[in-house]
Design a protein around this motif. Structure first.
Motif, mmCIF file in Angstrom:
data_model
loop_
_atom_site.group_PDB
_atom_site.id
_atom_site.type_symbol
_atom_site.label_atom_id
_atom_site.label_comp_id
_atom_site.label_asym_id
_atom_site.label_seq_id
_atom_site.Cartn_x
_atom_site.Cartn_y
_atom_site.Cartn_z
ATOM 1 N N GLU A 214 0.823 -1.208 0.000
ATOM 2 C CA GLU A 214 0.000 0.000 0.000
ATOM 3 C C GLU A 214 0.864 1.269 0.000
ATOM 4 N N ILE A 215 2.002 1.204 0.670
ATOM 5 C CA ILE A 215 2.876 2.377 0.752
ATOM 6 C C ILE A 215 3.676 2.562 -0.527
ATOM 7 N N TYR A 216 4.131 1.441 -1.094
ATOM 8 C CA TYR A 216 4.943 1.474 -2.313
ATOM 9 C C TYR A 216 4.261 0.650 -3.406
ATOM 10 N N PRO A 217 3.192 1.179 -3.988
ATOM 11 C CA PRO A 217 2.479 0.427 -5.024
ATOM 12 C C PRO A 217 3.319 0.324 -6.304
ATOM 13 N N GLY A 218 2.992 -0.681 -7.092
ATOM 14 C CA GLY A 218 3.667 -0.838 -8.376
ATOM 15 C C GLY A 218 4.599 -2.023 -8.441
ATOM 16 N N TYR A 219 4.979 -2.557 -7.264
ATOM 17 C CA TYR A 219 5.887 -3.707 -7.231
ATOM 18 C C TYR A 219 5.155 -5.018 -6.930
ATOM 19 N N GLU A 220 3.891 -4.912 -6.545
ATOM 20 C CA GLU A 220 3.047 -6.061 -6.182
ATOM 21 C C GLU A 220 3.611 -6.842 -4.995
ATOM 22 N N PHE A 221 4.102 -6.106 -3.991
ATOM 23 C CA PHE A 221 4.628 -6.748 -2.788
ATOM 24 C C PHE A 221 3.599 -7.641 -2.107
ATOM 25 N N GLY A 222 2.331 -7.292 -2.221
ATOM 26 C CA GLY A 222 1.286 -8.090 -1.585
ATOM 27 C C GLY A 222 1.144 -9.470 -2.198
ATOM 28 N N HIS A 223 1.596 -9.617 -3.438
ATOM 29 C CA HIS A 223 1.516 -10.919 -4.120
ATOM 30 C C HIS A 223 2.849 -11.659 -4.118
ATOM 31 N N ASN A 224 3.944 -10.921 -4.268
ATOM 32 C CA ASN A 224 5.241 -11.611 -4.400
ATOM 33 C C ASN A 224 6.101 -11.570 -3.143
ATOM 34 N N ALA A 225 5.644 -10.854 -2.111
ATOM 35 C CA ALA A 225 6.359 -10.767 -0.833
ATOM 36 C C ALA A 225 7.801 -10.277 -0.997
ATOM 37 N N GLY A 226 8.056 -9.584 -2.094
ATOM 38 C CA GLY A 226 9.390 -9.038 -2.309
ATOM 39 C C GLY A 226 10.299 -9.897 -3.158
ATOM 40 N N TYR A 227 9.829 -11.088 -3.542
ATOM 41 C CA TYR A 227 10.644 -11.952 -4.403
ATOM 42 C C TYR A 227 10.664 -11.384 -5.828
ATOM 43 N N GLY A 228 11.685 -11.761 -6.582
ATOM 44 C CA GLY A 228 11.913 -11.173 -7.892
ATOM 45 C C GLY A 228 11.054 -11.726 -9.003
ATOM 46 N N THR A 229 9.768 -11.560 -8.903
ATOM 47 C CA THR A 229 8.857 -12.003 -9.953
ATOM 48 C C THR A 229 8.942 -11.055 -11.152
ATOM 49 N N LYS A 230 8.329 -11.465 -12.246
ATOM 50 C CA LYS A 230 8.310 -10.630 -13.451
ATOM 51 C C LYS A 230 7.662 -9.285 -13.160
ATOM 52 N N ALA A 231 6.549 -9.301 -12.435
ATOM 53 C CA ALA A 231 5.850 -8.055 -12.109
ATOM 54 C C ALA A 231 6.706 -7.158 -11.221
ATOM 55 N N HIS A 232 7.426 -7.762 -10.291
ATOM 56 C CA HIS A 232 8.291 -6.996 -9.388
ATOM 57 C C HIS A 232 9.424 -6.333 -10.182
ATOM 58 N N LEU A 233 10.059 -7.094 -11.063
ATOM 59 C CA LEU A 233 11.150 -6.547 -11.869
ATOM 60 C C LEU A 233 10.647 -5.436 -12.791
ATOM 61 N N GLN A 234 9.430 -5.585 -13.281
ATOM 62 C CA GLN A 234 8.853 -4.531 -14.111
ATOM 63 C C GLN A 234 8.608 -3.275 -13.278
ATOM 64 N N GLY A 235 8.198 -3.479 -12.030
ATOM 65 C CA GLY A 235 8.009 -2.349 -11.123
ATOM 66 C C GLY A 235 9.316 -1.621 -10.865
ATOM 67 N N LEU A 236 10.405 -2.353 -10.729
ATOM 68 C CA LEU A 236 11.720 -1.735 -10.554
ATOM 69 C C LEU A 236 12.093 -0.895 -11.774
ATOM 70 N N ALA A 237 11.802 -1.441 -12.967
ATOM 71 C CA ALA A 237 12.104 -0.715 -14.206
ATOM 72 C C ALA A 237 11.254 0.552 -14.318
ATOM 73 N N ASN A 238 10.014 0.465 -13.848
ATOM 74 C CA ASN A 238 9.090 1.599 -13.985
ATOM 75 C C ASN A 238 9.306 2.674 -12.919
ATOM 76 N N TYR A 239 9.547 2.243 -11.676
ATOM 77 C CA TYR A 239 9.537 3.188 -10.558
ATOM 78 C C TYR A 239 10.873 3.311 -9.838
ATOM 79 N N GLY A 240 11.837 2.486 -10.213
ATOM 80 C CA GLY A 240 13.124 2.541 -9.535
ATOM 81 C C GLY A 240 13.117 1.774 -8.225
ATOM 82 N N VAL A 241 14.153 2.004 -7.429
ATOM 83 C CA VAL A 241 14.350 1.268 -6.180
ATOM 84 C C VAL A 241 13.644 1.982 -5.034
ATOM 85 N N SER A 242 12.812 1.253 -4.304
ATOM 86 C CA SER A 242 12.069 1.837 -3.181
ATOM 87 C C SER A 242 12.939 1.832 -1.926
ATOM 88 N N PRO A 243 12.505 2.517 -0.870
ATOM 89 C CA PRO A 243 13.271 2.535 0.383
ATOM 90 C C PRO A 243 13.414 1.169 1.054
#
Length: 263
Positions: A214-243
């Motif tokens: 909820e705080i850092y949308p776009g990486y799908e942390f609620g689904h991948n728990a921070g693991y490097g899924t395709k959606a997570h990597l796309q979020g990194l490409a789109n929004y950069g590195v979160s805190p």
């Protein structure tokens, strides 16, 4: 006048009750109706599965019981979750189970559905002698490395137990503690205490990652728990590195150097 037979529906209903009347089982053995015999086979198959489940659980208490029988009162199981993700903390839990603990489904958290873990988590919190959770955030992970951060989280969990343990059972790790400890490879499959700790750690971390979603949308942390899924990597490409991202983990480390990821 002949005694009226139970309907097949009623037979199934009675066989689903606990406990099933032994006299009823004897009577049903002589009932030639195919539906009754099928209901009996289903019942006995269910009983066999339940017995196997209980025996497997009892096997996961062999180590704890060996200590209890020697007079070691409080045995704490310790496990962690979150060593592999690209974001979020590593979380450890310590759990001391009572000697009469009988939640047969308590097993390695990776073997359980999210729904089952949530249900068992609440039951473990209710029935355990003591439960504590330790954390090491991404900044500490980047500072000292994931192995040392995991040890820190485990040590914190043990230190925060409201009941001092007499023995530690730790999944594949050794920590700094004056309490005697036993290191168990694949301990969450061998020890009910470690399995309970794995469930507590997993549910706590999943809840936290859902909050971070909820705080850092776009990486799908609620689904991948921070693991490097395709959606997570796309979020990194789109929004950069979160805190909460681990900057020493690949591909983030290289991505920051090459400019692929901002942050």
């Amino acid at each position: 006048m002949a005694e009226k037979k139970l309907t097949i529906k009623k037979v199934k209903q009675l066989l689903n009750e606990t406990p099933v009347d032994k006299q009823l089982l004897t009577q049903l053995q002589d009932d030639k109706r195919a539906g009754v015999q099928q209901a009996l086979r289903t019942y006995y198959h269910r009983q066999e599965r339940e017995q196997a489940r209980r025996e497997a659980f009892q096997q996961r208490l062999v180590i704890e019981r060996s200590y209890w029988e020697k007079g070691v009162q409080y045995v704490a199981g310790i496990d962690e979750v979150g060593r592999g993700p690209l974001a979020g903390p590593v979380v450890a839990a310590a759990v001391i189970l009572p000697h009469d603990f009988a939640l047969y489904d308590v097993n390695d958290s990776k073997q359980l559905s999210a729904t089952k873990r949530e249900a068992l988590y609440q039951q473990i919190l209710t029935e355990a002698v003591a439960v504590a959770v330790g954390w090491a955030d991404n900044r500490l992970i980047d500072e000292v490395n994931i192995y040392q951060a995991t040890i820190t989280a485990m040590e914190q969990a043990v230190a925060d137990l409201t009941v001092r343990p007499d023995q530690l059972l730790i999944d594949a790790m050794t920590i700094a503690s004056d309490v005697p400890q036993q290191k168990l490879i694949k301990g969450d499959a061998k020890s009910a205490s470690i399995a309970a700790a794995s469930i507590v750690a997993k549910v706590n971390r999943d809840h936290l990652m859902a909050f971070y979603d909820e705080i850092y949308p776009g990486y799908e942390f609620g689904h991948n728990a921070g693991y490097g899924t395709k959606a997570h990597l796309q979020g990194l490409a789109n929004y950069g590195v979160s805190p909460i991202h681990r900057r020493t983990f690949e591909p983030i480390k290289t991505g920051l150097v090459t400019g692929k990821y901002s942050g």
